[in-house]
Design a protein around this motif. Sequence first.
Motif, short mmCIF file in Angstrom:
data_model
loop_
_atom_site.label_atom_id
_atom_site.label_comp_id
_atom_site.label_asym_id
_atom_site.label_seq_id
_atom_site.Cartn_x
_atom_site.Cartn_y
_atom_site.Cartn_z
N LYS A 150 0.78 -1.22 -0.09
CA LYS A 150 0.07 -0.09 0.02
C LYS A 150 0.78 1.34 0.01
O LYS A 150 0.43 2.27 -0.81
CB LYS A 150 -0.96 0.01 1.14
N LEU A 151 1.88 1.05 0.86
CA LEU A 151 2.62 2.51 0.76
C LEU A 151 3.53 2.53 -0.38
O LEU A 151 3.99 3.65 -0.91
CB LEU A 151 3.69 2.29 2.22
N LEU A 152 3.99 1.37 -0.77
CA LEU A 152 4.71 1.31 -2.41
C LEU A 152 4.06 1.83 -3.38
O LEU A 152 4.43 2.78 -4.09
CB LEU A 152 5.12 -0.13 -2.63
N ALA A 153 2.77 1.60 -3.41
CA ALA A 153 1.90 2.12 -4.45
C ALA A 153 1.69 3.52 -4.16
O ALA A 153 1.44 4.44 -5.37
CB ALA A 153 0.43 1.47 -4.53
N SER A 154 1.60 4.03 -2.99
CA SER A 154 1.67 5.48 -2.95
C SER A 154 2.68 6.25 -2.95
O SER A 154 2.76 7.62 -2.43
CB SER A 154 0.80 5.75 -1.39
N HIS A 155 3.84 5.78 -3.23
CA HIS A 155 5.20 6.28 -3.04
C HIS A 155 5.50 6.79 -1.54
O HIS A 155 6.11 8.03 -1.73
CB HIS A 155 5.32 7.33 -4.28
N VAL A 156 4.98 6.06 -0.46
CA VAL A 156 5.38 6.66 0.63
C VAL A 156 6.63 5.91 1.02
O VAL A 156 6.90 4.93 1.28
CB VAL A 156 4.22 6.30 1.63
N THR A 157 7.62 6.91 1.57
CA THR A 157 9.07 6.54 2.21
C THR A 157 9.00 6.68 3.65
O THR A 157 7.93 7.22 4.03
CB THR A 157 10.22 7.20 1.51
N GLY A 158 9.87 6.14 4.11
CA GLY A 158 10.17 6.23 5.65
C GLY A 158 11.37 5.56 6.18
O GLY A 158 12.07 4.72 5.37
N PHE A 159 11.37 5.33 7.72
CA PHE A 159 12.30 4.59 8.37
C PHE A 159 11.68 4.03 9.59
O PHE A 159 10.70 4.58 9.91
CB PHE A 159 13.50 5.12 8.55
N VAL A 160 12.44 2.96 10.15
CA VAL A 160 12.04 2.63 11.49
C VAL A 160 13.60 2.40 12.11
O VAL A 160 14.46 1.80 11.69
CB VAL A 160 11.33 1.31 11.59
N ASN A 161 13.56 3.01 13.41
CA ASN A 161 14.85 2.94 14.20
C ASN A 161 14.39 1.69 15.54
O ASN A 161 13.54 2.17 16.18
CB ASN A 161 15.26 4.07 14.73
N ALA A 162 15.33 0.64 15.35
CA ALA A 162 14.76 -0.38 16.25
C ALA A 162 15.88 -0.81 16.99
O ALA A 162 17.06 -0.59 16.66
CB ALA A 162 14.17 -1.61 15.52
N ARG A 163 15.52 -1.54 18.09
CA ARG A 163 16.57 -2.20 18.91
C ARG A 163 16.20 -3.51 19.50
O ARG A 163 15.06 -3.70 19.67
CB ARG A 163 16.92 -1.10 20.26
N TYR A 164 17.15 -4.35 19.48
CA TYR A 164 16.77 -5.97 19.60
C TYR A 164 18.19 -6.42 20.09
O TYR A 164 19.38 -5.90 19.63
CB TYR A 164 16.23 -6.62 18.34
N THR A 165 18.17 -7.66 20.35
CA THR A 165 19.30 -8.46 20.89
C THR A 165 19.61 -9.71 20.09
O THR A 165 18.68 -10.35 19.59
CB THR A 165 18.97 -9.11 22.23
N VAL A 166 20.91 -9.73 19.47
CA VAL A 166 21.13 -10.85 18.79
C VAL A 166 21.84 -11.94 19.86
O VAL A 166 22.70 -11.68 20.40
CB VAL A 166 22.08 -10.64 17.62
N ASP A 167 21.35 -13.11 19.82
CA ASP A 167 22.04 -14.21 20.69
C ASP A 167 23.27 -14.72 20.16
O ASP A 167 23.81 -14.46 18.99
CB ASP A 167 20.76 -15.21 21.06
N THR A 168 23.70 -15.68 20.80
CA THR A 168 24.96 -16.46 20.45
C THR A 168 24.99 -17.48 19.01
O THR A 168 25.89 -17.86 18.71
CB THR A 168 25.73 -17.48 21.54
N THR A 169 23.51 -17.79 18.78
CA THR A 169 23.40 -18.55 17.63
C THR A 169 23.23 -17.69 16.25
O THR A 169 23.03 -18.57 15.21
CB THR A 169 22.37 -19.59 17.63
N GLY A 170 23.21 -16.57 16.33
CA GLY A 170 22.91 -15.58 15.27
C GLY A 170 21.53 -15.27 15.11
O GLY A 170 21.21 -14.82 13.84
N PHE A 171 20.62 -15.68 15.92
CA PHE A 171 19.37 -15.34 15.75
C PHE A 171 18.93 -13.80 16.66
O PHE A 171 19.52 -13.80 17.83
CB PHE A 171 18.35 -16.39 16.21
N ALA A 172 17.83 -13.22 15.98
CA ALA A 172 17.53 -12.09 16.85
C ALA A 172 16.49 -12.64 17.83
O ALA A 172 15.53 -13.40 17.73
CB ALA A 172 16.78 -10.85 15.92
#
Length: 235
Positions: A150-172
Amino acid sequence: MMRLWLHSYARSERAIPSVALSVVAHAVLITGWVVATLPAAGVADNSIANHAYFIPPPDRMRGQQAVREAVHYVDVSRLGPGIGDGPRTIGDAPAPMQPDETIGRAAADTVTSTPAPPVPGPPDSVFSVLDVDTAVVRASNSAAPAYPLKLLASHVTGFVNARYTVDTTGFADTSSFLVMKSTNTEFIAAVRDALPYMRFKPAKIGPLKVRQLVEQQFTFKITDTAVTAPKAQKP
């Protein structure tokens, strides 16, 4: 009947001397105890000789601090003085030691293992990018958030600043996902849906893999790939 009476009377006569002797012995002991505890003659009543005093035991001294001991293991599987090689028959000589067993024998007797590197905190510790030696790196085959149609068709751009933890197996760790700033809720949903499928190279402190807190900006931008054809020059 008469015989029973005579026997009982004889027993009582034999018991009388022993009872009398016990009474006399107890009387002597009690009299001696009373005489021994009488106040000393010619000594004042407030003297230390006529009073009992309680002297407390000395204070206990603090023990020494615990000392860490190192245990060294000795290899006793090799042949040597005091170590037999099993039963033998007459004329059966023990096999000679191999050259590699005689060379460096002193060094092989004592086995010293390399100490393991210390674990930098509890297993559930999470480190920042400043604490680790090798930071988290996103794998080349990792999934990426899909652009909302929907946003692609409307040419809406933007961003998301997120924080998360990556464990020792390489998964978030999806439970640690936190949005710090965003321009659209649909962009947030796209990042949250793609997070379980993302793959990373875990962070390290020395040779140990550790959990790292990652702060990342996901940018949603539309790039026009249409190429404008150059105008034909007039002859």
